[in-house]
Design a protein around this motif. Structure first.
Motif, PDB file in Angstrom:
ATOM      1  N   LEU A 108       0.813  -1.217   0.000  1.00  0.00           N
ATOM      2  CA  LEU A 108       0.000   0.000   0.000  1.00  0.00           C
ATOM      3  C   LEU A 108       0.848   1.270   0.000  1.00  0.00           C
ATOM      4  CD1 LEU A 108      -2.763  -1.039   2.557  1.00  0.00           C
ATOM      5  CD2 LEU A 108      -3.122  -0.496   0.149  1.00  0.00           C
ATOM      6  N   VAL A 109       2.137   1.135   0.306  1.00  0.00           N
ATOM      7  CA  VAL A 109       3.019   2.301   0.318  1.00  0.00           C
ATOM      8  C   VAL A 109       3.304   2.775  -1.107  1.00  0.00           C
ATOM      9  CG1 VAL A 109       5.307   3.122   1.002  1.00  0.00           C
ATOM     10  CG2 VAL A 109       4.032   1.582   2.513  1.00  0.00           C
ATOM     11  N   VAL A 110       3.181   1.876  -2.074  1.00  0.00           N
ATOM     12  CA  VAL A 110       3.385   2.238  -3.480  1.00  0.00           C
ATOM     13  C   VAL A 110       2.142   2.980  -3.962  1.00  0.00           C
ATOM     14  CG1 VAL A 110       3.800   1.365  -5.802  1.00  0.00           C
ATOM     15  CG2 VAL A 110       4.851   0.230  -3.824  1.00  0.00           C
ATOM     16  N   PRO A 111       2.258   4.255  -4.322  1.00  0.00           N
ATOM     17  CA  PRO A 111       1.060   5.056  -4.628  1.00  0.00           C
ATOM     18  C   PRO A 111       0.173   4.469  -5.712  1.00  0.00           C
ATOM     19  CG  PRO A 111       2.983   6.478  -4.381  1.00  0.00           C
ATOM     20  CD  PRO A 111       3.489   5.067  -4.357  1.00  0.00           C
ATOM     21  N   MET A 112       0.760   3.868  -6.751  1.00  0.00           N
ATOM     22  CA  MET A 112      -0.056   3.354  -7.855  1.00  0.00           C
ATOM     23  C   MET A 112      -0.975   2.221  -7.426  1.00  0.00           C
ATOM     24  SD  MET A 112       3.206   4.289  -8.867  1.00  0.00           S
ATOM     25  CE  MET A 112       4.219   3.031  -9.624  1.00  0.00           C
ATOM     26  N   THR A 113      -0.641   1.558  -6.309  1.00  0.00           N
ATOM     27  CA  THR A 113      -1.474   0.465  -5.810  1.00  0.00           C
ATOM     28  C   THR A 113      -2.906   0.933  -5.575  1.00  0.00           C
ATOM     29  OG1 THR A 113       0.431  -0.550  -4.723  1.00  0.00           O
ATOM     30  CG2 THR A 113      -1.741  -1.226  -3.965  1.00  0.00           C
ATOM     31  N   TRP A 114      -3.048   2.148  -5.098  1.00  0.00           N
ATOM     32  CA  TRP A 114      -4.374   2.650  -4.739  1.00  0.00           C
ATOM     33  C   TRP A 114      -5.271   2.782  -5.961  1.00  0.00           C
ATOM     34  CZ3 TRP A 114      -5.831   4.506   0.328  1.00  0.00           C
ATOM     35  CH2 TRP A 114      -4.861   4.263   1.292  1.00  0.00           C
ATOM     36  N   VAL A 115      -4.716   3.190  -7.080  1.00  0.00           N
ATOM     37  CA  VAL A 115      -5.509   3.305  -8.304  1.00  0.00           C
ATOM     38  C   VAL A 115      -5.821   1.927  -8.863  1.00  0.00           C
ATOM     39  CG1 VAL A 115      -5.528   4.189 -10.669  1.00  0.00           C
ATOM     40  CG2 VAL A 115      -4.572   5.579  -8.827  1.00  0.00           C
ATOM     41  N   ASN A 373       8.290   4.787   8.475  1.00  0.00           N
ATOM     42  CA  ASN A 373       6.989   5.353   8.864  1.00  0.00           C
ATOM     43  C   ASN A 373       6.693   6.618   8.057  1.00  0.00           C
ATOM     44  OD1 ASN A 373       6.531   3.371  10.786  1.00  0.00           O
ATOM     45  ND2 ASN A 373       7.440   4.552  12.452  1.00  0.00           N
ATOM     46  N   GLY A 374       7.717   7.450   7.899  1.00  0.00           N
ATOM     47  CA  GLY A 374       7.532   8.683   7.155  1.00  0.00           C
ATOM     48  C   GLY A 374       7.220   8.434   5.689  1.00  0.00           C
ATOM     49  N   THR A 375       7.981   7.546   5.051  1.00  0.00           N
ATOM     50  CA  THR A 375       7.737   7.273   3.629  1.00  0.00           C
ATOM     51  C   THR A 375       6.418   6.527   3.433  1.00  0.00           C
ATOM     52  OG1 THR A 375       9.110   5.267   3.792  1.00  0.00           O
ATOM     53  CG2 THR A 375      10.159   7.279   2.961  1.00  0.00           C
ATOM     54  N   ALA A 376       6.014   5.734   4.427  1.00  0.00           N
ATOM     55  CA  ALA A 376       4.716   5.052   4.325  1.00  0.00           C
ATOM     56  C   ALA A 376       3.579   6.074   4.304  1.00  0.00           C
ATOM     57  CB  ALA A 376       4.535   4.070   5.487  1.00  0.00           C
ATOM     58  N   ILE A 377       3.695   7.090   5.159  1.00  0.00           N
ATOM     59  CA  ILE A 377       2.668   8.150   5.175  1.00  0.00           C
ATOM     60  C   ILE A 377       2.644   8.880   3.838  1.00  0.00           C
ATOM     61  CG2 ILE A 377       2.030  10.351   6.220  1.00  0.00           C
ATOM     62  CD1 ILE A 377       3.119   9.258   8.887  1.00  0.00           C
ATOM     63  N   VAL A 378       3.829   9.198   3.314  1.00  0.00           N
ATOM     64  CA  VAL A 378       3.911   9.908   2.030  1.00  0.00           C
ATOM     65  C   VAL A 378       3.323   9.057   0.907  1.00  0.00           C
ATOM     66  CG1 VAL A 378       5.492  10.804   0.281  1.00  0.00           C
ATOM     67  CG2 VAL A 378       5.890  11.310   2.696  1.00  0.00           C
ATOM     68  N   GLY A 379       3.716   7.784   0.849  1.00  0.00           N
ATOM     69  CA  GLY A 379       3.242   6.908  -0.216  1.00  0.00           C
ATOM     70  C   GLY A 379       1.742   6.671  -0.161  1.00  0.00           C
ATOM     71  N   CYS A 380       1.224   6.379   1.017  1.00  0.00           N
ATOM     72  CA  CYS A 380      -0.214   6.125   1.155  1.00  0.00           C
ATOM     73  C   CYS A 380      -1.031   7.384   0.882  1.00  0.00           C
ATOM     74  CB  CYS A 380      -0.518   5.592   2.558  1.00  0.00           C
ATOM     75  SG  CYS A 380       0.128   3.936   2.882  1.00  0.00           S
ATOM     76  N   THR A 381      -0.546   8.528   1.369  1.00  0.00           N
ATOM     77  CA  THR A 381      -1.266   9.787   1.131  1.00  0.00           C
ATOM     78  C   THR A 381      -1.292  10.124  -0.356  1.00  0.00           C
ATOM     79  OG1 THR A 381      -0.613  10.607   3.310  1.00  0.00           O
ATOM     80  CG2 THR A 381      -1.366  12.235   1.697  1.00  0.00           C
ATOM     81  N   THR A 382      -0.162   9.952  -1.024  1.00  0.00           N
ATOM     82  CA  THR A 382      -0.100  10.215  -2.463  1.00  0.00           C
ATOM     83  C   THR A 382      -1.033   9.281  -3.223  1.00  0.00           C
ATOM     84  OG1 THR A 382       2.223  10.895  -2.243  1.00  0.00           O
ATOM     85  CG2 THR A 382       1.426  10.386  -4.459  1.00  0.00           C
ATOM     86  N   GLY A 383      -1.039   8.018  -2.833  1.00  0.00           N
ATOM     87  CA  GLY A 383      -1.930   7.054  -3.488  1.00  0.00           C
ATOM     88  C   GLY A 383      -3.390   7.412  -3.292  1.00  0.00           C
ATOM     89  N   LEU A 384      -3.751   7.792  -2.068  1.00  0.00           N
ATOM     90  CA  LEU A 384      -5.141   8.171  -1.779  1.00  0.00           C
ATOM     91  C   LEU A 384      -5.550   9.398  -2.596  1.00  0.00           C
ATOM     92  CD1 LEU A 384      -7.771   7.980  -0.161  1.00  0.00           C
ATOM     93  CD2 LEU A 384      -6.653   9.312   1.651  1.00  0.00           C
ATOM     94  N   LEU A 385      -4.690  10.419  -2.632  1.00  0.00           N
ATOM     95  CA  LEU A 385      -5.008  11.626  -3.394  1.00  0.00           C
ATOM     96  C   LEU A 385      -5.138  11.328  -4.883  1.00  0.00           C
ATOM     97  CD1 LEU A 385      -2.700  14.276  -1.654  1.00  0.00           C
ATOM     98  CD2 LEU A 385      -5.183  14.020  -1.433  1.00  0.00           C
ATOM     99  N   SER A 386      -4.294  10.445  -5.372  1.00  0.00           N
ATOM    100  CA  SER A 386      -4.366  10.061  -6.784  1.00  0.00           C
ATOM    101  C   SER A 386      -5.693   9.382  -7.091  1.00  0.00           C
ATOM    102  CB  SER A 386      -3.192   9.157  -7.146  1.00  0.00           C
ATOM    103  OG  SER A 386      -3.240   8.792  -8.499  1.00  0.00           O
ATOM    104  N   LEU A 387      -6.082   8.452  -6.223  1.00  0.00           N
ATOM    105  CA  LEU A 387      -7.355   7.743  -6.418  1.00  0.00           C
ATOM    106  C   LEU A 387      -8.530   8.706  -6.335  1.00  0.00           C
ATOM    107  CD1 LEU A 387      -9.020   5.149  -6.714  1.00  0.00           C
ATOM    108  CD2 LEU A 387      -8.815   4.820  -4.238  1.00  0.00           C
ATOM    109  N   LEU A 388      -8.524   9.589  -5.334  1.00  0.00           N
ATOM    110  CA  LEU A 388      -9.603  10.566  -5.204  1.00  0.00           C
ATOM    111  C   LEU A 388      -9.651  11.512  -6.403  1.00  0.00           C
ATOM    112  CD1 LEU A 388      -9.321  11.508  -1.407  1.00  0.00           C
ATOM    113  CD2 LEU A 388     -11.071  10.096  -2.497  1.00  0.00           C
ATOM    114  N   GLY A 389      -8.474  11.775  -6.981  1.00  0.00           N
ATOM    115  CA  GLY A 389      -8.427  12.626  -8.164  1.00  0.00           C
ATOM    116  C   GLY A 389      -9.224  12.042  -9.319  1.00  0.00           C
TER     117      GLY A 389
END
Length: 394
Positions: A108-115, A373-389
């Motif tokens: 889930l840390v990989v942003p593209m996973t969310w899309v 922990n920091g990169t997990a937050i960045v990756g998951c947040t980016t993935g979520l924003l991408s999906l919401l986009g």
């Protein structure tokens, strides 16, 4: 934290639009086409998207449960993501990794996973079989090391990859991985030949029906694209850093030197010019600001691509006697470079097909702590924003 991210993904999908968005309508149409034509050449020729027919088989089988509802079809992909994580966890547990559950969830840390998992697109069914293929191939290499029969594992891996090709055709590049293994260990020549033969048998019906690698309705130019190859490698490097944030691979002077050279060359030649979240950034920047942003981000991607390519080649050569690690690293590199074979279009979803390889390649280099922990937050947040986009754009 990753469990919270998984919960957020599920909630986001459950509350997603009730209509199909973006490319979803093209692929949702696969199921009615399969119902109308059956598994025939007419069905393959009538496909309205660029991906193969695996998506249609999966959602046709699940139609009694989903009723082809957009939200339920998206939830199917979330469930398939859980299957991929389970396959990765099974392998990591077999390797006596105490953090096997946490590591598998780091997908889930990989942003593209969310899309991929949050939309009713085609990648997740193929990713399941791709993960199974990787698991079987690693078991085959493990069997070689233990002196037990190998051939059946390689054949099974070939079958799984052949099915994955019916979902996402670019995964065909992974047929080269056993060939590399056979070059390193002659005992794998026959298993590698069997693997390739099985994949070819699965792929031929598509090539014959389409007279190529894509459905007739899809306009895809075959050829080499340096821009797409570098972009994909750059995204792969960024995702690898999110999974295993380490800065000790090169000296600071080397990093600065490479960054300066890459920035100058890319700004002069415009090799990679791309602006992420352009639909959002466009509201805050002028045209000249957008152009500068695109050059800066493109140069950053090229920088990541150059560093990652050099690093992955080096560590793969150093680990050449560890055939399991070679399998993972070479597979990761194959998928990361595969977009270079598509001349007219690139999507980060192409790079995301490397997800199982990314997680396993990062495992030896990951040290859980404040950085992860920091990169997990960045990756998951980016993935979520991408999906919401994608959802907000409707």
């Amino acid at each position: 934290m990753l469990l919270l991210a998984a919960l957020i993904l599920v909630v986001t999908v459950v509350t997603s639009p009730l209509d199909f968005v973006y490319d979803e309508p093209y692929y949702a149409n696969y199921v009615p086409l399969l119902r109308r034509h059956g598994l025939t050449e007419e069905f393959l020729d009538a496909l309205t998207g660029g991906a193969g027919p695996l998506y249609a088989f999966v959602h046709r089988a699940l139609e009694p449960l989903t009723n082809l509802s957009p939200v339920r079809m998206r939830l199917t992909n979330v469930a398939l993501l859980a299957v991929v994580a389970g396959i990765l966890a099974a392998w990591l547990k077999r390797q006596n990794q105490p953090d096997y559950l946490l590591s598998s969830c780091s997908i889930l840390v990989v942003p593209m996973t969310w899309v991929l998992a949050g939309m009713a697109l085609t990648s997740m069914p193929a990713l399941v079989f791709l993960s199974l293929s990787l698991y079987a191939l690693l078991r085959g290499v493990e069997a070689l090391e233990r002196g037990t029969p190998v051939l059946a594992w390689f054949v099974a891996s070939g079958v799984f990859l052949g099915v994955a090709v019916w979902g996402r055709q670019p995964t065909l590049v992974l047929a080269g991985v056993p060939v590399v293994l056979a070059l390193l260990d002659r005992r794998l020549r026959i298993p590698a030949l069997a693997f390739v033969a099985v994949v070819v048998v699965f792929t031929l019906p598509l090539v014959i029906a389409w007279d190529g690698f894509t459905p007739p309705n899809e306009e895809a130019d075959e050829g080499l694209s340096l821009r797409h190859g570098l972009t994909s490698l750059g995204y792969t490097g960024l995702c690898f850093f999110l999974l295993a944030p380490r800065l000790e691979w090169l000296s600071r002077k080397s990093l600065v030197a490479v960054a300066v050279v890459v920035a100058v060359v890319n700004a002069a030649l415009g090799i990679v010019v791309i602006c992420p979240f352009s639909s959002f950034v466009d509201d805050f920047l002028s045209d000249s600001g957008m152009a500068i942003c695109a050059v800066l981000f493109g140069s950053s991607l090229v920088f990541c691509a150059v560093l990652f390519l050099g690093w992955i080649l080096r560590i793969t050569w150093q680990a050449r006697r560890d055939l399991k690690q070679v399998t993972i690293n070479v597979g990761l590199l194959c998928i990361a470079l595969s977009p270079a074979l598509i001349a007219n279009y690139y999507s980060s979803r192409y790079t995301a097909m490397a997800l199982p390889y990314l997680v396993l390649a990062a495992q030896p280099w990951r040290a859980w702590g404040w950085r992860t922990n920091g990169t997990a937050i960045v990756g998951c947040t980016t993935g979520l924003l991408s999906l919401l986009g994608y959802f907000w754009a409707t």
